[in-house]
Design a protein around this motif. Structure first.
Motif, mmCIF file in Angstrom:
data_model
loop_
_atom_site.group_PDB
_atom_site.id
_atom_site.type_symbol
_atom_site.label_atom_id
_atom_site.label_comp_id
_atom_site.label_asym_id
_atom_site.label_seq_id
_atom_site.Cartn_x
_atom_site.Cartn_y
_atom_site.Cartn_z
ATOM 1 N N PRO A 1 4.757 -2.065 6.677
ATOM 2 C CA PRO A 1 5.974 -1.907 7.478
ATOM 3 C C PRO A 1 6.065 -0.483 8.009
ATOM 4 C CG PRO A 1 6.511 -1.728 5.169
ATOM 5 C CD PRO A 1 5.022 -1.953 5.240
ATOM 6 N N TYR B 1 11.469 -1.342 11.098
ATOM 7 C CA TYR B 1 10.589 -2.116 10.212
ATOM 8 C C TYR B 1 9.791 -3.135 11.007
ATOM 9 C CZ TYR B 1 8.908 -5.695 7.059
ATOM 10 O OH TYR B 1 8.118 -6.593 6.396
ATOM 11 N N LEU C 1 6.272 -5.161 10.527
ATOM 12 C CA LEU C 1 5.121 -5.420 9.677
ATOM 13 C C LEU C 1 3.892 -5.465 10.563
ATOM 14 C CD1 LEU C 1 4.298 -5.917 6.765
ATOM 15 C CD2 LEU C 1 4.518 -8.364 7.197
ATOM 16 N N GLU D 1 11.124 -6.348 3.324
ATOM 17 C CA GLU D 1 9.776 -5.893 2.978
ATOM 18 C C GLU D 1 9.196 -6.737 1.856
ATOM 19 O OE1 GLU D 1 9.289 -1.657 2.776
ATOM 20 O OE2 GLU D 1 10.991 -1.304 4.105
#
Lengths: 111, 113
Positions: free
Chosen positions: A92, A97, A99, B99
Motif C-alpha cells: 500500500p 492507500y 495497493l 490494509e
C-alpha cells in the motif's frame, strides 16, 4: 508515485530446486502482501508481513520483510510442480492507500 | 460465502460498443477494487471504493472508463466506447479493512475486436 519492482521476471527450475523472488519498493511500506496466481487463475493471497525484519514460514515457503520495510523476498525450498504460477508482491502506498502490485515472477517447474 | 463474483467471465465485443463488467463483493467487505491485468502492464489498480464511495480513481485510463457502486453488494465497470487496447482481464477484489488481504474474483476476460 509509488513503484514496486520484482525480480526476476521469469524463473525456470527443476523440481526439487529452490526458488527466490525479490520485491523492492520506492517508498517505505506499512506492510507487504504476497499473492500467487496460477495460470488462467486469479491472484490468491498468501501472506502479509507488517514488522520490520519479519520472517514468516508456510511449509516450504519463507517470506521476509526488510529492516527498512522497503524490500521483501519469497523463498521456496525444494520446488514442486504445484508451485507453478506467478508470485506477486503488493504494497500500500500514497495518501489514498493504493495497493500497488509488482509485475510478478513467473515460476515454471520442470518435473 | 461464494467469494467475489464477477460476470461475465468472458466478453467479446466490437470496437465502439459499450461494455459493462459486474462484481459482487464478499458480504461485509467494505473495500472494493477494480484491477486490469495485461502482459505488458501487469496488475493495475483502476479504482477503489470504501463503503460504496470512490476513493481513488487515478488509475482509470481515460474518460471512456467509469465505475459505480450503487450499494454494498454490487459494482460495475463500464467502458464506452470500447477499443481494442482495452482487451485485458479485469479483476474485482474486495477486502474487510484497508490494509488487509484482498479477495479476487475469477476475472472477466475482455476482448475488443
Amino acid at each position: 508515485g509509488q513503484q514496486v519492482m520484482q525480480i526476476p521476471q521469469y524463473q525456470h527450475v527443476q523440481e526439487g530446486e529452490d526458488f527466490t523472488t525479490y520485491c523492492n519498493s520506492s517508498t517505505t511500506l506499512s506492510n507487504i502482501q504476497w499473492y500467487k496466481q496460477r495460470p488462467g487463475g486469479h491472484p490468491v493471497f498468501l501472506i502479509q508481513l507488517v514488522k520490520s525484519g519479519e520472517v514468516k514460514k508456510q511449509k516450504r515457503l519463507t517470506f521476509q520483510f526488510g529492516e527498512a520495510k522497503k524490500n521483501s523476498s519469497l523463498h521456496i525450498t525444494a520446488t514442486q510442480t504445484t508451485d507453478v504460477g506467478t508470485y506477486f508482491c503488493a504494497g500500500p502506498g500514497g495518501s489514498n492507500y493504493k495497493l500497488t502490485f509488482g509485475k510478478g515472477t513467473l515460476l515454471t517447474v520442470n518435473p | 460465502d461464494a467469494g467475489v463474483i464477477q460476470s461475465p467471465r468472458h466478453e467479446v465485443t466490437e470496437m465502439g460498443q459499450e461494455v459493462t463488467l459486474r462484481c459482487k463483493p464478499i458480504s461485509g467487505h467494505d473495500y472494493l477494487f477494480w484491477y486490469r491485468q495485461t502482459m505488458m502492464r501487469g496488475l493495475e489498480l483502476l479504482i477503489y471504493f470504501n463503503n460504496n464511495v470512490p476513493i481513488d480513481d487515478s488509475g482509470m485510463p481515460e474518460d471512456r472508463f467509469s465505475a459505480k457502486m450503487p450499494n454494498a453488494s454490487f459494482s460495475t465497470l463500464k467502458i464506452q466506447p470500447s477499443e481494442p487496447r482495452d482487451s485485458a482481464v479485469y479483476f474485482c477484489a474486495s477486502s474487510f479493512g484497508r490494509e488487509i488481504e484482498a479477495f479476487f474474483g475469477q476475472g472477466t476476460r475482455l476482448t475488443v475486436v
